[in-house]
Design a protein around this motif. Structure first.
Motif, short mmCIF file in Angstrom:
data_model
loop_
_atom_site.label_atom_id
_atom_site.label_comp_id
_atom_site.label_asym_id
_atom_site.label_seq_id
_atom_site.Cartn_x
_atom_site.Cartn_y
_atom_site.Cartn_z
N VAL A 152 40.94 30.42 50.97
CA VAL A 152 40.24 30.53 49.70
C VAL A 152 41.18 31.12 48.66
CG1 VAL A 152 38.35 31.66 48.48
CG2 VAL A 152 37.99 30.72 50.77
N GLN A 153 41.29 30.46 47.53
CA GLN A 153 42.23 30.91 46.51
C GLN A 153 41.73 30.49 45.14
OE1 GLN A 153 46.22 29.44 47.01
NE2 GLN A 153 47.11 31.00 45.67
N LEU A 154 41.95 31.36 44.15
CA LEU A 154 41.66 31.08 42.75
C LEU A 154 42.92 31.33 41.95
CD1 LEU A 154 38.24 32.94 42.40
CD2 LEU A 154 38.57 30.48 42.69
N VAL A 155 43.30 30.38 41.11
CA VAL A 155 44.49 30.51 40.29
C VAL A 155 44.12 30.27 38.84
CG1 VAL A 155 46.82 29.68 39.84
CG2 VAL A 155 45.97 29.75 42.19
N GLU A 156 44.28 31.31 38.03
CA GLU A 156 43.97 31.22 36.60
C GLU A 156 45.19 30.78 35.82
OE1 GLU A 156 41.78 35.14 37.90
OE2 GLU A 156 43.69 34.13 38.34
N SER A 157 44.94 30.15 34.69
CA SER A 157 45.98 29.79 33.76
C SER A 157 45.38 29.67 32.37
CB SER A 157 46.66 28.48 34.17
OG SER A 157 45.74 27.40 34.16
N GLY A 158 46.23 29.63 31.37
CA GLY A 158 45.78 29.41 30.01
C GLY A 158 45.78 30.63 29.12
N GLY A 159 46.10 31.78 29.66
CA GLY A 159 46.15 32.97 28.84
C GLY A 159 47.32 32.92 27.87
N GLY A 160 47.30 33.83 26.93
CA GLY A 160 48.36 33.88 25.94
C GLY A 160 48.00 34.82 24.82
N PRO A 170 40.22 41.13 18.46
CA PRO A 170 41.12 42.04 19.17
C PRO A 170 40.48 42.71 20.39
CG PRO A 170 41.40 42.31 16.82
CD PRO A 170 40.24 41.36 17.01
N ASP A 171 39.19 42.98 20.34
CA ASP A 171 38.52 43.60 21.48
C ASP A 171 38.39 42.67 22.68
OD1 ASP A 171 36.11 45.78 19.74
OD2 ASP A 171 38.23 46.02 20.21
N ASP A 172 38.71 41.39 22.49
CA ASP A 172 38.74 40.47 23.61
C ASP A 172 40.03 40.60 24.42
OD1 ASP A 172 36.23 39.24 23.04
OD2 ASP A 172 37.20 38.03 21.49
N THR A 173 40.98 41.35 23.91
CA THR A 173 42.24 41.54 24.61
C THR A 173 42.00 42.19 25.97
OG1 THR A 173 43.53 41.72 22.58
CG2 THR A 173 44.47 42.72 24.56
N ALA A 174 42.45 41.53 27.02
CA ALA A 174 42.22 42.00 28.38
C ALA A 174 42.91 41.06 29.35
CB ALA A 174 40.72 42.06 28.69
N TRP A 191 38.72 36.84 44.11
CA TRP A 191 39.29 37.01 42.78
C TRP A 191 40.60 36.25 42.63
CZ3 TRP A 191 36.54 39.62 39.15
CH2 TRP A 191 35.54 40.48 39.60
N GLY A 192 40.85 35.80 41.42
CA GLY A 192 42.15 35.26 41.09
C GLY A 192 43.11 36.37 40.72
N GLN A 193 44.32 35.99 40.36
CA GLN A 193 45.36 36.98 40.06
C GLN A 193 45.26 37.54 38.65
OE1 GLN A 193 45.78 33.78 39.73
NE2 GLN A 193 47.02 33.46 37.90
N GLY A 194 44.52 36.90 37.79
CA GLY A 194 44.35 37.34 36.43
C GLY A 194 45.33 36.68 35.47
N THR A 195 44.90 36.55 34.23
CA THR A 195 45.75 36.02 33.18
C THR A 195 45.52 36.83 31.91
OG1 THR A 195 46.39 34.00 31.99
CG2 THR A 195 44.05 34.27 32.46
N GLN A 196 46.61 37.17 31.25
CA GLN A 196 46.54 38.06 30.09
C GLN A 196 46.13 37.30 28.84
OE1 GLN A 196 47.24 41.59 29.81
NE2 GLN A 196 46.30 41.23 27.79
N VAL A 197 45.16 37.86 28.13
CA VAL A 197 44.76 37.36 26.81
C VAL A 197 44.98 38.48 25.81
CG1 VAL A 197 42.84 36.61 25.36
CG2 VAL A 197 43.11 35.70 27.68
N THR A 198 45.75 38.20 24.78
CA THR A 198 46.03 39.18 23.76
C THR A 198 45.65 38.61 22.40
OG1 THR A 198 47.88 40.09 25.03
CG2 THR A 198 47.79 40.62 22.68
#
Length: 115
Positions: free
Chosen positions: A2-10, A87-91, A105-112
């Motif tokens: 079982v694996q989750l991979v996130e993408s698309g952050g930036g 800006p408060d969506d940054t996480a 859980w996936g590994q996470g992706t940064q949104v700034t």
């Protein structure tokens, strides 16, 4: 496996948009409740949006009307379309799969989001 991979952050400016993707392996996303969570520095991890196997969606109040969670069962992928970003969506955003016996859980992706 079982694996989750996130993408698309930036990084985007206030008012901008991003689309996050969560590719699942080892299970079918259409059979379970899937969700996007986020954690900002110094803050608790919070559920942002969830979608059930019946396509019922739920959103935290702060993102209602701005974010949309969706699922493509053929691609075994969950998406989070984020518009009118603040800006408060940054996480760090995490994909989550909720099973009766636990969760993954996936590994996470940064949104700034800058002002």
């Amino acid at each position: 496996q079982v694996q989750l991979v996130e993408s698309g952050g930036g990084s985007v400016q206030t008012g901008g948009s991003l689309s996050l993707s969560c590719k699942a392996s080892g299970f079918f996303v259409g059979r379970f409740t899937m969700g996007w969570y986020r954690q900002a520095p110094g803050k608790q991890r919070e559920a942002v949006a969830t979608i059930t196997s019946a396509d019922t969606t739920n959103y935290v109040d702060f993102v209602k009307g701005r974010f949309t969670i969706s699922r493509d069962n053929a691609k075994n992928t969950v998406y989070l379309q984020m518009n009118s970003l603040k800006p408060d969506d940054t996480a760090v955003y995490y994909c989550n799969a909720r099973f009766i016996t636990g969760q993954t859980w996936g590994q996470g992706t940064q949104v700034t989001v800058s002002s």
